[in-house]
Structures are given as C-alpha cells and as structure tokens.
Design a protein around this motif. Structure first.
Motif, PDB file in Angstrom:
ATOM      1  N   TYR A  62       0.778  -1.236   0.000  1.00  0.00           N
ATOM      2  CA  TYR A  62       0.000   0.000   0.000  1.00  0.00           C
ATOM      3  C   TYR A  62       0.811   1.289   0.000  1.00  0.00           C
ATOM      4  CZ  TYR A  62       1.019  -0.207   5.006  1.00  0.00           C
ATOM      5  OH  TYR A  62       1.654  -0.275   6.207  1.00  0.00           O
ATOM      6  N   GLU A  64       5.052   3.337   0.403  1.00  0.00           N
ATOM      7  CA  GLU A  64       6.442   3.247   0.850  1.00  0.00           C
ATOM      8  C   GLU A  64       6.517   3.511   2.354  1.00  0.00           C
ATOM      9  OE1 GLU A  64       8.935   2.222  -0.602  1.00  0.00           O
ATOM     10  OE2 GLU A  64       8.547   2.430  -2.732  1.00  0.00           O
ATOM     11  N   PRO A  65       7.309   2.722   3.080  1.00  0.00           N
ATOM     12  CA  PRO A  65       7.519   3.051   4.487  1.00  0.00           C
ATOM     13  C   PRO A  65       8.432   4.277   4.593  1.00  0.00           C
ATOM     14  CG  PRO A  65       8.889   1.200   3.846  1.00  0.00           C
ATOM     15  CD  PRO A  65       8.060   1.548   2.650  1.00  0.00           C
ATOM     16  N   PRO A  66       8.399   4.981   5.726  1.00  0.00           N
ATOM     17  CA  PRO A  66       9.229   6.185   5.837  1.00  0.00           C
ATOM     18  C   PRO A  66      10.726   5.881   5.826  1.00  0.00           C
ATOM     19  CG  PRO A  66       8.062   5.762   7.902  1.00  0.00           C
ATOM     20  CD  PRO A  66       7.526   4.818   6.889  1.00  0.00           C
ATOM     21  N   HIS A  67      11.106   4.682   6.257  1.00  0.00           N
ATOM     22  CA  HIS A  67      12.526   4.317   6.260  1.00  0.00           C
ATOM     23  C   HIS A  67      12.634   2.800   6.158  1.00  0.00           C
ATOM     24  CE1 HIS A  67      12.208   2.830  10.351  1.00  0.00           C
ATOM     25  NE2 HIS A  67      11.535   3.925  10.643  1.00  0.00           N
ATOM     26  N   GLN A  72      12.752  -0.456  13.695  1.00  0.00           N
ATOM     27  CA  GLN A  72      12.120   0.797  14.102  1.00  0.00           C
ATOM     28  C   GLN A  72      10.828   1.037  13.339  1.00  0.00           C
ATOM     29  OE1 GLN A  72      14.507   4.327  15.021  1.00  0.00           O
ATOM     30  NE2 GLN A  72      16.227   3.276  14.088  1.00  0.00           N
ATOM     31  N   LEU A  74       6.733  -0.704  12.655  1.00  0.00           N
ATOM     32  CA  LEU A  74       5.728  -1.762  12.785  1.00  0.00           C
ATOM     33  C   LEU A  74       4.878  -1.838  11.527  1.00  0.00           C
ATOM     34  CD1 LEU A  74       4.630  -0.955  16.446  1.00  0.00           C
ATOM     35  CD2 LEU A  74       6.106  -2.805  15.711  1.00  0.00           C
ATOM     36  N   LEU A  75       5.305  -1.161  10.478  1.00  0.00           N
ATOM     37  CA  LEU A  75       4.484  -1.107   9.270  1.00  0.00           C
ATOM     38  C   LEU A  75       4.587  -2.403   8.471  1.00  0.00           C
ATOM     39  CD1 LEU A  75       5.243   2.538   8.118  1.00  0.00           C
ATOM     40  CD2 LEU A  75       3.301   1.698   9.403  1.00  0.00           C
ATOM     41  N   PRO A 161       9.678   1.611  18.403  1.00  0.00           N
ATOM     42  CA  PRO A 161       8.359   0.974  18.306  1.00  0.00           C
ATOM     43  C   PRO A 161       8.383  -0.556  18.431  1.00  0.00           C
ATOM     44  CG  PRO A 161       9.014   1.965  16.210  1.00  0.00           C
ATOM     45  CD  PRO A 161      10.000   2.407  17.220  1.00  0.00           C
ATOM     46  N   TYR A 199       7.921  -9.185  13.961  1.00  0.00           N
ATOM     47  CA  TYR A 199       8.641  -7.935  14.253  1.00  0.00           C
ATOM     48  C   TYR A 199      10.063  -8.197  14.748  1.00  0.00           C
ATOM     49  CZ  TYR A 199       4.176  -5.451  14.056  1.00  0.00           C
ATOM     50  OH  TYR A 199       2.995  -4.904  13.657  1.00  0.00           O
TER      51      TYR A 199
ATOM     52  N   MET B  38       2.408   7.917  10.980  1.00  0.00           N
ATOM     53  CA  MET B  38       3.247   6.719  11.089  1.00  0.00           C
ATOM     54  C   MET B  38       2.602   5.700  12.024  1.00  0.00           C
ATOM     55  SD  MET B  38       7.004   8.455  11.454  1.00  0.00           S
ATOM     56  CE  MET B  38       7.723   9.461  10.164  1.00  0.00           C
ATOM     57  N   ASP B  41      -0.718   4.090  10.626  1.00  0.00           N
ATOM     58  CA  ASP B  41      -0.520   3.002   9.684  1.00  0.00           C
ATOM     59  C   ASP B  41      -0.201   1.694  10.391  1.00  0.00           C
ATOM     60  OD1 ASP B  41      -1.095   4.381   7.484  1.00  0.00           O
ATOM     61  OD2 ASP B  41       0.919   4.449   6.647  1.00  0.00           O
ATOM     62  N   SER B  42       0.585   1.798  11.457  1.00  0.00           N
ATOM     63  CA  SER B  42       1.011   0.561  12.117  1.00  0.00           C
ATOM     64  C   SER B  42      -0.036   0.056  13.094  1.00  0.00           C
ATOM     65  CB  SER B  42       2.320   0.784  12.864  1.00  0.00           C
ATOM     66  OG  SER B  42       2.103   1.652  13.957  1.00  0.00           O
ATOM     67  N   GLN B  44      -0.157   0.679  16.089  1.00  0.00           N
ATOM     68  CA  GLN B  44       0.441   0.565  17.414  1.00  0.00           C
ATOM     69  C   GLN B  44       0.765   1.965  17.929  1.00  0.00           C
ATOM     70  OE1 GLN B  44       0.811  -2.462  18.882  1.00  0.00           O
ATOM     71  NE2 GLN B  44      -0.093  -3.415  17.092  1.00  0.00           N
ATOM     72  N   ASN B  46       3.139   4.181  20.808  1.00  0.00           N
ATOM     73  CA  ASN B  46       4.176   4.219  21.817  1.00  0.00           C
ATOM     74  C   ASN B  46       4.483   5.699  22.118  1.00  0.00           C
ATOM     75  OD1 ASN B  46       6.638   4.314  23.168  1.00  0.00           O
ATOM     76  ND2 ASN B  46       7.441   2.510  22.124  1.00  0.00           N
ATOM     77  N   TYR B  49       8.069   6.927  21.782  1.00  0.00           N
ATOM     78  CA  TYR B  49       8.533   6.981  20.398  1.00  0.00           C
ATOM     79  C   TYR B  49       7.989   8.236  19.711  1.00  0.00           C
ATOM     80  CZ  TYR B  49       9.024   5.648  15.477  1.00  0.00           C
ATOM     81  OH  TYR B  49       9.323   5.637  14.140  1.00  0.00           O
ATOM     82  N   TRP B  84       8.594  12.527   6.181  1.00  0.00           N
ATOM     83  CA  TRP B  84       8.247  11.095   6.085  1.00  0.00           C
ATOM     84  C   TRP B  84       9.470  10.263   5.733  1.00  0.00           C
ATOM     85  CZ3 TRP B  84       4.141   8.290   7.543  1.00  0.00           C
ATOM     86  CH2 TRP B  84       3.961   7.024   7.015  1.00  0.00           C
ATOM     87  N   THR B  85      10.201  10.704   4.707  1.00  0.00           N
ATOM     88  CA  THR B  85      11.328   9.883   4.238  1.00  0.00           C
ATOM     89  C   THR B  85      12.693  10.419   4.674  1.00  0.00           C
ATOM     90  OG1 THR B  85      11.546  11.126   2.178  1.00  0.00           O
ATOM     91  CG2 THR B  85      10.054   9.241   2.148  1.00  0.00           C
ATOM     92  N   GLY B  86      12.737  11.672   5.079  1.00  0.00           N
ATOM     93  CA  GLY B  86      14.016  12.273   5.449  1.00  0.00           C
ATOM     94  C   GLY B  86      14.847  12.684   4.250  1.00  0.00           C
ATOM     95  N   GLN B 278      -0.062  11.797   4.762  1.00  0.00           N
ATOM     96  CA  GLN B 278       0.969  11.511   5.760  1.00  0.00           C
ATOM     97  C   GLN B 278       1.287  12.721   6.626  1.00  0.00           C
ATOM     98  OE1 GLN B 278       3.937  10.411   2.939  1.00  0.00           O
ATOM     99  NE2 GLN B 278       3.223   8.312   2.743  1.00  0.00           N
TER     100      GLN B 278
END
Lengths: 562, 315
Positions: A62, A64-67, A72, A74-75, A161, A199, B38, B41-42, B44, B46, B49, B84-86, B278
């Motif tokens: 769905y 791109e993840p941020p990194h 780090q 949970l996506l 995370p 994870y 962020m 989407d997950s 979760q 924290n 974090y 988001w991506t840096g 985002q």
C-alpha cells in the motif's frame, strides 16, 4: 470544399484516438505455554514445502515506508509486504492447512529448539551453518548467537516501536556460538508467542556499525529472499535465497510487491492476472468471482482485530455503568455484521487469544449483546436521562467505507433510545491524535468508532487497552479488580489455568462495557487459480508472512509463461 | 519587454511569500501530524517513540520557529527534507516531475488538437448537427469529473478487454511504447476532458472574429476558406484560448492527483496526495510552492506569447 476538409479533420481525430486505443490493446499465544517447572518446550519447523519450483508471486502493498529499519517500524509494508522478507527470526508461527488462522503456535525458525528450565529463563539452540546474504559488508558470513544478542539488544532500544516485542527480556547472553540464553524480568505467559512475532528480526552487526542506522541501508538478513529490484513508489522485488537454511524453500524464484493504492486499479490488476492474491471487500469479491469462476475464494477468521466502539468512560454520562449498558443494548451488532460487513463478521472483544477455544462461545456474545431498546431506555431513565442526551461520535472514516456506514447505522440505532449523535468524520492521523494519543490524558472525543489492531498476545492487548495504566486506555477507566485479573493471568504459566482466567476477564469486560467492541471481520482472500499452497498467515502475522516460503505457482501462471 | 519581464519576476516574490504563509498555516491547522500518520498506519502506539520522533523532526518547536526555519531555508534555495522519508524535498519533486510533465504535455497535445479542430468545425458550421454534437459532448466533458471517467475506464477495460496498465513504471527513454501504454490512457482522459473548455472558447471567439470586417474583406478578396479561417481568423481568435490553455497546463501540474493514483503512476500529483495523507508538512509545502512557481512562470510565458500572436500588443 469545407465539408471535405471537415471530413479530413474528423479522420485525423479518429486516427489519433485509434493510436491511443492501440496503445492499450491487450497485448497470540503459545499452545505450549511453558509450565512453571517445564524443562523444555521443543519447537518444530514446518516440513519442507512440496510444489513446482520457479516463477514469481506478485502481490499488492500500500505504499512506501518512511525508512528501511526493520527494528524501528511496525508497518506491514516493510515487515512482511516488502524487504522484510529478507530476514528471519529465532521463532515464527506455524502455518498450513492444518492450522487455524487465528492460532498463534510458536515454532522454531533460526532456533532448532528451546527449553525453559525455570519460569524466567529460555535457552534457544540455534541452527548451524546458516548464512547471511552474500552482500557487503556481511558477505555471507555465518549467523551465530552473538547476532541474536546484538539484534534483540538493539531492537529493545528504549522508545523504539519494536521494543515491546523483546523488552521483557532482561538479559541476552551467548554461552557459545550456537546457544542463546534469555532471562526475563518476571514470568511471562505470553513470551514465546510475542517473541515469535515477525517484528523480531535478526540484522547484521557489520551493517549497523557501517551505516550507524538502518534507515537507508540495504536489507541483509538470513531470510528466504534477497533484496532485488526497487522502483521507488512503484514496486519492489526480492529473489530467492539459494542458500536458505530450509532446503527446498522458497519455491518461487521471485516475489514482487506493487504499490497500488486505488481500489479500482487493484481490482483491474487482479482481474487481468497481474496480481496473484489479494484481500478484497465483499462487493469486489462478488464481482470478480462472477467474472471469473476459476478464482479461489478463501474465507477465514484472520485476526481478532476489528471495529471498536469506544466511550469516554472517565466523563459524564459514560462514567455511569447504566448508561454504558444502555448504549450497548441499543447497538445491534448483528445488524452491523449482516449489512455493513455483508455477513462477514463474528463476535469477539478484540483480544488476541492463544487458541480459538479461549474465546467465549458466540452464543454467549449474542445473548449479552442482543438488542433491547425498552431495557436500554429504562436504564437511561434510571441513570437520570429519561429523554436521552446529545452526544458526538468520532468516526475514523479513512479506515474504510465500513466505518462510515457503521457510524450512520449506530447513529440511527442510538436515536431509537433517545441518544442524538452528531457524527464527526476524521482521517486516520486526526483520529490517532484526538482519540488514541490524547485519549489517556483527556482526548477530544465522546464516543468513537475506529479500528482495533490486534496485539501479538492477549496480555499485550489487556495491558494496553484494559489495564488502568495502559497506554491505550483511552476510555479512561480505573478498575483495580480488572487490573489484578490482568496481572494474575500474565504470570500464570499453566495454559489451562490461564485460559480459565482469561475467559473470566472476557465475561467481566462484557459486564462492565468499558469498550463496546462491535465485531471482528471474516477475512476474504481471492487467489488466482495458478497460485498454490497459500494459507492464512498464522495469527494474522503479516509481519513475517512466512507463507511465501511454501507458496508456489503452477505452469499456468503468467510468470511461467513468459 | 525586458523591463516588463523583470517587473513580473519581482512581483512573483510577494506572491510566493503569501503562498508559503498560506500553505504553512493551512496544513498546520489540520489535526494530526506526520508522527500520527506513522503510528496510524502501524496501528500501534508508543508515547515515548512519538515524543522522540517529534523532537527529532522539530515538530515540538513553536509554529513561528518552524516557519522561520523553513522559509530561511527557502531563501537559500533549500526546500528542506521530507518529514516522512528524510530525503530532500526538491529531490523527491524532481524525481517524480518527469512523469507528471509527460502526462501534462501529452494531455495538452491531445486537448489542443481536439479542441482546436472541433472548435473550428463547430464555429464554421454553426448550428449544424456537427456543432450541436460538439457542444453537447463538450458540456458533458465539463460536467463529468475525470476521476469518475478514469475509474470507469480502468474497470471496463479490465472487464471487457481483460486489459490493465502494465505493472511497474517504464521510463520513456527505456521503452517508449511501454511508457505510452502507461501514460496514454490517463493523458487521453485528462486531455479529452480538458479539451471541452478550450473547444468552447475556440468556438465562441472564432465566431466573434468571423464576424469582423477584415474577415469579410478576406472573403471578398476571394481567398480560399483555409486561408481565411487559419491565417486570418484563427490566429486572432487564439489569445483567450491560449490564456485558458496556459492556466490548464498549470492546473495539470498539480491536478494529476487522482489520475496518478488510479493509474499507479508515481508523479507529483500522487506525491502531493501522499504528503497530505501523511501530514508530511515540508514535502507538501515544497510541492505547493513548486507548483505555484510553475504557475507564475507559465502565466508569464502566456502573457509574452500575446505579443507574438498579436503584433499590436507591446510591453
């Protein structure tokens, strides 16, 4: 003259459209919860896969993840649906046709077996001869116990995370090259189940030392697939790891993940055979199976997560148990399942349980949640609201049409008992900020309808959501009796005793209505006729998605016809 | 002319300043931020974090400090980094710009060809059957949103012809035909829809010009129809048409948001949509500012083109 020129212009126009047309011509938890004095609880690995090797599996993700750091994030789009397939862990969940999708049964992956000589000690015996991918700076060196110690110590970094999935371990030690000892801070009934989560991945120390961080690093692990092509925002692919430690796995040569965010585009890609499987909504499943009867439809209870109807219990009028009971009696959950979910739902309270038989019987839920408008009105009157009251329902609409439709359904049902609800639709970041993040300190909502993502294990969900000090106790309830029940079950290592304790908690929650969980969804996955060996991820573990190791495509797959 | 250009360029700065304040304020008024996205989407949560990441991204600073940090970077030509991506914001835009430009240029070509051809036919055959059909179609084109057409096209192509765009993205230089298969349909949808407005403008201005004395003179001189229409009438009717086309091209750069998502094309439009979803403030601000700059430049070029179309206009 003019007419002839007009005709020529018209022909030109048709030619242009013809050219364009030509361009588009088809070409949870352990079953073997360790007993208090157990000396061993051996894990097993799935039997070698059987099927035709070769070909490609093509899937949808769905975004791109941020990194790129798997410790780090949970996506899902980095963990299971992407380059996370390059990694493996000590344990994983058992899968296959003989395993119920809801059951989270830990089995060995990089660990061949394990034992727990006392309630807080686990000793894992590692496979020998396992190699990292042959990519610099790791260059295919052997995986050893120090890698486990390094990886899980790194993952447990405070504030990360993924830390809660390993931070119950006080110390990691490597007595020898192929043995790892984990010492827990206290007995934890759900440890093995949580630890088997996708994870928990093993990363290479050299890469972390070289890059300081893995956020922009290549993916080098010990997993079944090796990072291959990457088209940012378009697709990513991984190729088979020829040196994978389970002989004969994976069966396919390649797995591709395409980023497709639009529903109609997903449907079109699947219908035209460019995608091998996907979990569509019921109306799309019906349309696709009507168009192609050869498609295989799999229905299963995939996860305890689902639709969560929350109340601000710490504030009036929801601090009154009679009001909460009245709202619960006003809601018709079965109607929600029948209409909004097209019949694809079942009752639960969103708590991930080790096995399905730990869940209260559906009849018990149906009885407790049977709609009763006169009784609801009576309870409201007793609570001092004979004419009902006005309130607001925050709906997280970006999680899907079901939430929008569900919000409207509940609005009309609550009106029947005199509660006039104004719906406030918010997108997911707003929902998380107003309800989840600030919920424990007040929040900005009265009632809400949003998703409840299933935790990896019962204790995690109970502590997070139902314990008075939980990070997601957005209802704001404070119930010392419930807190004690949660604490007690978390340290009970006898599976039968723990099962009874958890079922008692389930009944207590039904009575207290701190949360009015609506329903869990029955998952539907459509599978192309050429894709074989697929089974639902165990315990909804899309973060390891180990099923890709044993899935295969037959000779009718487009990837084999090329 | 040179003074006029310099004056127009100088005027761009206050406009861009206002745009920067506006976009910064509006996006920060929306609840939630990139860290919420962020964790949303997950599924979760924290708190530690969240606070840590907010601090790292500078989101815990006062808003005016965040604006000053960002705008001082702009003055140095630095659009900042995506939250988001840096990665550098401008790098992300430039990475995706060729795809959007390709769609925009192809859509413009299709739109222009259709609009001018049909507009001329419609004007020269006023109140004929062809004219009625063209007007009916153009009103339809203006009324129907392109995302609806696009959705139907995607679904019906799959259902009837078992066709969907090829998976992945094929760059133009690598495989022009493969690229056309991916770009062609979305560009055609945008182009055909856009042509409606241009066609109507072409028709009405041409009808006006055709009634001018100098056109009557041209007919009286015995010139051929093509010479009268194309050399004398059409050129003079094009000024308002080009104004509309210029504006439409600017819209195309930022208006491919839905089309790119439906056709799985990773262009600037999809980047914009993702940035909003985002709450990637810096990326969204950079996108809007970039498109505003493009808009201003296109408008300047359109204004300059008037002098070429009508020699009487001088700056």
């Amino acid at each position: 003259m003019a007419t002839r020129k007009g005709t020529i212009l018209g022909v030109g126009l048709l030619l242009l459209l013809g050219l364009l047309a030509a361009a588009c011509t088809p070409a949870a938890q352990p079953t073997a919860t360790p007993s208090t004095r157990a000396t061993s609880a051996p894990g097993t690995t799935p039997a070698a896969a059987q099927g035709e090797p070769g070909g490609t599996i093509r899937l949808i993700t769905y975004g791109e993840p941020p990194h790129q750091d798997v410790h780090q994030s949970l996506l899902t789009n980095i963990q299971g649906e992407g380059f996370g397939q390059a990694y493996s862990g000590l344990l994983m969940y058992k899968w296959g046709p003989d395993v119920a999708a809801l059951d989270s049964i830990p089995v060995g992956d990089l660990a061949e077996k394990w034992e727990n000589p006392d309630p807080t000690t686990y000793i894992f015996y590692l496979r020998k001869g396992v190699k990292f991918h042959n990519i610099a700076p790791v260059n295919g060196r052997e995986f050893v116990a120090d890698d486990v110690v390094f990886s899980h110590t790194r993952q447990a970094t405070k504030g990360w995370p993924n830390a809660p999935y390993v931070d119950m371990v006080k110390t990691w030690e490597a007595p020898d090259k192929y043995t790892v000892k984990a010492t827990l801070d206290k007995p934890n009934a759900g440890f093995l189940t949580i630890f088997a989560s996708g994870y928990n991945k093993i990363v290479a120390k050299e890469l972390v030392e070289k890059d300081k961080d893995l956020k922009n690093s290549p993916h080098i692990g010990t997993g079944p697939f090796i990072q291959d092509e990457f088209q940012k925002d378009v697709m990513k692919s991984l190729k088979k790891n020829p040196d994978f430690y389970v002989k004969g796995q994976p069966l396919v040569d390649k797995v591709e993940f395409y980023i497709i965010t639009d529903d109609s585009a997903r449907q079109a890609a699947f219908q035209t055979g460019k995608i091998d499987r996907y979990g569509f909504s019921t109306p799309i499943v019906k349309a696709l199976t009507a168009a192609n009867p050869k498609l295989v439809k799999k229905e299963y209870k995939g996860s305890y997560g689902g639709f969560n109807f929350g109340l601000k219990v710490s504030q009036k009028p929801f601090d009154d148990e009679r009001v909460r009971d009245a709202i619960s009696l006003a809601l018709d959950r079965q109607a929600f399942i029948d209409t909004v979910q097209f019949g694809m739902g079942w009752f639960s309270q969103g708590i991930t349980l080790p096995k399905e038989d730990w869940l209260l019987p559906q009849e018990e839920f149906a009885k407790a949640w049977k709609r009763d408008v006169p009784k609801a009105k009576q309870l409201l009157a007793e609570a001092g609201y004979p004419n009902g009251f006005d309130s607001e329902l925050t709906v997280a609409y970006t999680y899907g049409q079901s939430y929008i439709s569900g919000g409207e359904l509940f609005q009309s049902q609550l009106k029947d008992v005199g509660i006039n609800v104004t719906i406030k639709n918010v997108d997911s970041p707003t929902y998380v900020e107003r309800v989840i993040q600030r919920g424990t300190t007040g929040g900005e909502f009265k009632m809400y309808l949003g998703p409840l993502g299933a935790a990896a294990e019962a204790s995690a969900e109970l502590y997070n959501t139902y314990h008075s000090t939980g990070g997601r106790n957005v209802s704001g309830h404070n119930d010392p009796k419930l807190d004690k029940m949660i604490d007690d079950q978390s340290q009970e290592l006898n599976a039968e005793k723990r099962k009874a304790m958890i079922m008692e908690i389930e009944r207590y929650l039904l009575d207290k209505n701190y949360k009015l969980f609506i329903a869990s969804s029955t998952s539907q996955t459509l599978v192309q006729p050429w894709l074989q060996g697929w089974a639902p991820y165990a315990g909804g573990d899309s973060h390891r998605a180990a099923i890709l190791r044993t899935e295969w495509v037959d000779s009718t797959s487009p990837s084999k016809k090329k | 002319m040179r003074d006029y250009i310099i004056k127009r360029i100088l005027l761009m700065f206050p406009v861009l300043f206002l745009v920067s304040v506006l976009v910064f304020t509006l996006i920060h008024l929306v609840p939630g931020d990139v860290v919420m996205s962020m964790v949303a989407d997950s599924g979760q949560f924290n708190p530690e974090y969240i606070e840590k990441v907010r601090h790292e991204l500078g989101l815990d600073k006062p808003l005016y400090t965040q604006y000053l940090d960002w705008s001082s970077g702009l003055l140095r030509g630095d659009f900042g980094r995506s939250l988001w991506t840096g990665k550098p914001v401008m790098g992300e835009i430039l990475h995706r710009l060729p795809i959007t430009l390709e769609i925009a240029v192809l859509a413009m070509v299709i739109s222009t060809l259709l609009a001018i051809i049909v507009g001329v036919i419609s004007a020269t055959r006023q109140d004929s059957l062809v004219d009625y059909i063209a007007r009916l179609v153009s009103i339809g084109g203006l009324s129907v949103p392109e995302f609806w057409i696009a959705t139907l096209v995607v679904i019906y192509l799959a259902m009837i012809f078992n066709y969907s765009s090829p998976s992945g993205y094929t760059p133009l230089l690598k495989d022009p035909l493969g690229n056309l298969q991916q770009i062609g349909i979305p560009a055609a949808i945008m182009g055909i829809r856009m042509s409606a407005g241009v066609m109507r403008m072409t028709r009405s201005t041409l009808l006006e010009v055709l009634r001018q004395d100098y056109i009557r003179t041209a007919w009286a001189k015995g010139l051929r129809e093509s010479a009268v229409i194309y050399r004398h009438a059409l050129k003079n009717a094009l000024i308002p048409v080009i104004t509309i086309m210029g504006t439409q091209f600017g819209h195309l750069l930022g208006g491919t948001v839905i089309i790119e998502s439906i056709f799985m094309l990773p262009g600037v439009g999809r980047l914009m949509l993702e940035s909003i979803q985002q709450r990637d403030y810096t990326q969204l601000q950079g996108n809007v500012l970039f498109i505003s700059m493009a808009f201003l430049v296109i408008n300047l070029l359109v204004d300059l083109s008037y002098a070429w179309l009508d020699p009487r206009i001088r700056y």
